[in-house]
Design a protein around this motif. Structure first.
Motif, PDB file in Angstrom:
ATOM      1  N   GLY A 235       0.804  -1.220   0.000  1.00 18.11           N
ATOM      2  CA  GLY A 235       0.000   0.000   0.000  1.00 18.11           C
ATOM      3  C   GLY A 235       0.835   1.267   0.000  1.00 18.11           C
ATOM      4  N   ASN A 236       2.148   1.115   0.217  1.00 16.81           N
ATOM      5  CA  ASN A 236       3.118   2.182  -0.044  1.00 16.81           C
ATOM      6  C   ASN A 236       3.985   1.699  -1.195  1.00 16.81           C
ATOM      7  OD1 ASN A 236       2.669   2.638   3.123  1.00 16.81           O
ATOM      8  ND2 ASN A 236       3.398   4.527   2.218  1.00 16.81           N
ATOM      9  N   LEU A 237       4.704   2.614  -1.852  1.00 18.61           N
ATOM     10  CA  LEU A 237       5.568   2.151  -2.937  1.00 18.61           C
ATOM     11  C   LEU A 237       6.564   1.132  -2.377  1.00 18.61           C
ATOM     12  CD1 LEU A 237       6.150   2.338  -5.947  1.00 18.61           C
ATOM     13  CD2 LEU A 237       7.900   4.063  -5.418  1.00 18.61           C
ATOM     14  N   TYR A 238       7.175   1.451  -1.234  1.00 14.50           N
ATOM     15  CA  TYR A 238       8.028   0.491  -0.519  1.00 14.50           C
ATOM     16  C   TYR A 238       7.587   0.423   0.939  1.00 14.50           C
ATOM     17  CZ  TYR A 238      10.725  -0.051  -4.696  1.00 14.50           C
ATOM     18  OH  TYR A 238      11.060  -0.373  -5.987  1.00 14.50           O
ATOM     19  N   ALA A 239       7.736  -0.751   1.533  1.00 14.03           N
ATOM     20  CA  ALA A 239       7.200  -0.981   2.880  1.00 14.03           C
ATOM     21  C   ALA A 239       7.892  -0.126   3.939  1.00 14.03           C
ATOM     22  CB  ALA A 239       7.330  -2.464   3.248  1.00 14.03           C
ATOM     23  N   GLU A 308      -3.741   3.494  -2.802  1.00 10.90           N
ATOM     24  CA  GLU A 308      -4.862   3.531  -1.854  1.00 10.90           C
ATOM     25  C   GLU A 308      -5.791   2.340  -2.080  1.00 10.90           C
ATOM     26  OE1 GLU A 308      -6.507   7.450  -2.406  1.00 10.90           O
ATOM     27  OE2 GLU A 308      -4.621   8.377  -1.729  1.00 10.90           O
ATOM     28  N   GLY A 309      -5.909   1.923  -3.335  1.00 13.35           N
ATOM     29  CA  GLY A 309      -6.732   0.761  -3.667  1.00 13.35           C
ATOM     30  C   GLY A 309      -6.236  -0.506  -2.999  1.00 13.35           C
ATOM     31  N   VAL A 310      -4.919  -0.627  -2.852  1.00 16.73           N
ATOM     32  CA  VAL A 310      -4.325  -1.812  -2.212  1.00 16.73           C
ATOM     33  C   VAL A 310      -4.819  -1.930  -0.773  1.00 16.73           C
ATOM     34  CG1 VAL A 310      -2.145  -2.799  -1.347  1.00 16.73           C
ATOM     35  CG2 VAL A 310      -2.278  -1.908  -3.687  1.00 16.73           C
ATOM     36  N   THR A 311      -4.892  -0.814  -0.077  1.00 15.90           N
ATOM     37  CA  THR A 311      -5.348  -0.819   1.313  1.00 15.90           C
ATOM     38  C   THR A 311      -6.825  -1.200   1.401  1.00 15.90           C
ATOM     39  OG1 THR A 311      -3.706   0.885   1.786  1.00 15.90           O
ATOM     40  CG2 THR A 311      -5.425   0.573   3.428  1.00 15.90           C
ATOM     41  N   GLU A 333      -4.832 -16.999  12.751  1.00 21.52           N
ATOM     42  CA  GLU A 333      -4.872 -15.553  12.464  1.00 21.52           C
ATOM     43  C   GLU A 333      -4.650 -15.312  10.977  1.00 21.52           C
ATOM     44  OE1 GLU A 333      -1.629 -12.916  13.569  1.00 21.52           O
ATOM     45  OE2 GLU A 333      -0.287 -14.603  13.927  1.00 21.52           O
ATOM     46  N   VAL A 334      -5.077 -14.132  10.528  1.00 19.08           N
ATOM     47  CA  VAL A 334      -4.772 -13.686   9.168  1.00 19.08           C
ATOM     48  C   VAL A 334      -3.942 -12.423   9.319  1.00 19.08           C
ATOM     49  CG1 VAL A 334      -5.698 -12.950   6.949  1.00 19.08           C
ATOM     50  CG2 VAL A 334      -6.957 -14.627   8.321  1.00 19.08           C
ATOM     51  N   ARG A 335      -2.725 -12.418   8.744  1.00 19.67           N
ATOM     52  CA  ARG A 335      -1.816 -11.297   8.976  1.00 19.67           C
ATOM     53  C   ARG A 335      -1.174 -10.839   7.676  1.00 19.67           C
ATOM     54  NH1 ARG A 335       2.014 -15.381  12.300  1.00 19.67           N
ATOM     55  NH2 ARG A 335       3.145 -16.291  10.543  1.00 19.67           N
ATOM     56  N   GLY A 336      -0.441  -9.717   7.781  1.00 18.96           N
ATOM     57  CA  GLY A 336       0.224  -9.161   6.611  1.00 18.96           C
ATOM     58  C   GLY A 336      -0.154  -7.708   6.424  1.00 18.96           C
ATOM     59  N   GLN A 337       0.165  -7.199   5.253  1.00 16.96           N
ATOM     60  CA  GLN A 337      -0.077  -5.787   4.972  1.00 16.96           C
ATOM     61  C   GLN A 337      -0.410  -5.655   3.500  1.00 16.96           C
ATOM     62  OE1 GLN A 337       3.085  -3.619   7.044  1.00 16.96           O
ATOM     63  NE2 GLN A 337       2.677  -1.940   5.683  1.00 16.96           N
ATOM     64  N   GLY A 338      -1.343  -4.785   3.175  1.00 17.63           N
ATOM     65  CA  GLY A 338      -1.702  -4.608   1.769  1.00 17.63           C
ATOM     66  C   GLY A 338      -2.116  -5.927   1.158  1.00 17.63           C
TER      67      GLY A 338
END
Length: 405
Positions: A235-239, A308-311, A333-338
């Motif tokens: 959701g960011n160009l780089y984490a 923003e769409g990724v989020t 659990e379900v985890r991660g980002q974007g």
């Protein structure tokens, strides 16, 4: 007999080295987040070629860039530079902490370059004894002998003879462990902001800040391997931008070419000085064809709409997976980002991630695993809501099958 029917899974065993064990299904065509096999069966793609196809299959911007550049220049060698490479380097430096770029072809090559640069920089700025590289257990950094040794999974580096020396591993997210091992002899600390192959484990904010502070204290370089987390995946160009903690060196590949092989190592002008003329190189690194495609990728991905769409899509995935879990009780659990998401199996299903992958394929869904206990999803960043819903419906059927045996 048609050519197609002879190009089957059985042929693989006759002509390929046996280090892979691919599925029987052979895809022949893709469009967006859908793929069709030799029989014309349709799959929803939640795998994205392992976080590579960030714009799905045959995205018009990428196809267009490939065709245009394909009629101009493919390859020159690094005796000369070229316009697509200059444009790509400018975009990457404009969009990140970095001031200098080195191009390669794969994540392993970018990581190899990062490690060689770190060692060369330490030699020039601290002497021969400043050679320790600290990395983390369960980390994955590629398959060259240096990167696989730095990676924290000995099974991948054992059995090939003496390993490169000066590499120590500690547990991820354990700041006290790092503090105990780091010293002025440390050349670099290498880490993924979110461990990928290790099970989709994000670094905590406290850990990220602590690692940065310890590197600064001991004049060691901080290397972020963003091969999987980069180019919009979180959701960011780089984490690193999500954490507000900048590295000294960053590696990027996978999604950078959207499926075309390209990688880059990014760093500051000061550190880059250590890679003087002749110290490192790559035949294909920075070739105009790959760079033209990567420019097209960033042109689409590095926009507020897509990021923003990724989020928003992350939320949709989480809600869907949690709803499935409420019904079937298979995940702890379900985890991660974007759109880098890991569904962690609970004790009743421990070690059975592959069963979920196989059952999903039977239902027309492509997904991944990250170790034996995590089902991994890395779909296109522009996957449609409709395709997310359809894919999750197929995944639910797969979960029901595994649950009910």
């Amino acid at each position: 007999m048609s050519m197609q029917s002879t190009l089957n899974r059985a042929l693989f065993d006759q002509v390929m080295v046996p280090n892979y064990n691919p599925a029987a299904v052979i895809p022949v065509r893709g469009q967006g987040s859908r793929v069709w096999d030799q029989e014309g069966r349709e799959f929803i793609d939640f795998a994205g070629g392992i976080a590579v196809n960030c714009l799905g299959h045959c995205h018009p911007a990428l196809v267009g860039a490939l065709k245009d550049q394909g009629e101009k220049l493919w390859h020159l060698s690094n005796v000369m530079t070229n316009e697509p490479a200059l444009q790509l380097a400018k975009t990457l430096t404009d969009s990140t902490f970095a001031e200098r770029v080195y191009f390669a072809n794969s994540g392993a090559e970018a990581n190899e370059a990062a490690l060689k640069l770190a060692r060369r920089w330490a030699l020039e700025n601290g002497g021969e004894q400043k050679d320790q590289i600290i990395a983390f257990t369960k980390a994955f950094h590629g398959r060259t002998f240096f990167t696989v040794t730095v990676g924290g999974q000995p099974a991948y580096s054992d059995g090939f003879g003496p390993k490169p020396q000066g590499v120590d591993h500690i547990d991820f997210n354990d700041l006290a462990a790092l503090e105990a091992v780091i010293s002025d002899r440390t050349c670099a600390v290498m880490m993924e902001p979110i461990q990928g192959e290790g099970g989709i484990i994000p670094a905590t904010q406290e850990f990220m800040e602590g690692v940065r502070a310890l590197c600064d204290k001991h004049n060691a370089l901080l290397i972020f391997d963003e091969v999987q987390t980069g180019v919009g995946r979180t959701g960011n160009l780089y984490a690193y931008q999500h954490y507000g903690v900048a590295p000294d060196i960053l590696t990027t590949a996978k999604a950078l070419g959207g499926g075309f092989p390209i990688a880059a190592m990014l760093t500051t002008a000061k550190i880059a000085e250590s890679l003087k003329v002749g110290t490192h190189g790559s035949t294909y690194g920075g070739n105009p064809l790959a760079c033209a495609v990567a420019n097209a990728v960033l042109g689409v991905v590095n926009t507020p709409d897509v990021l923003e769409g990724v989020t928003v899509k992350h939320r949709k995935f989480l809600d869907g997976l949690n709803a499935i879990n409420d019904k079937y009780q298979v995940f702890s659990e379900v985890r991660g980002q974007g759109l880098l998401i890991g569904a962690v199996l609970n004790d009743d299903f421990a070690g059975r991630a592959r069963d979920f992958l196989v059952a999903s394929a039977d239902e027309g869904l492509m997904c991944l695993v990250a170790g034996a206990n995590v089902v991994r999803f890395t779909p296109s960043l522009v996957i449609s809501d409709e395709e997310i819903e359809l894919g999750l419906a197929r995944f639910e059927k797969a979960v029901a099958k595994v649950k009910l045996g």
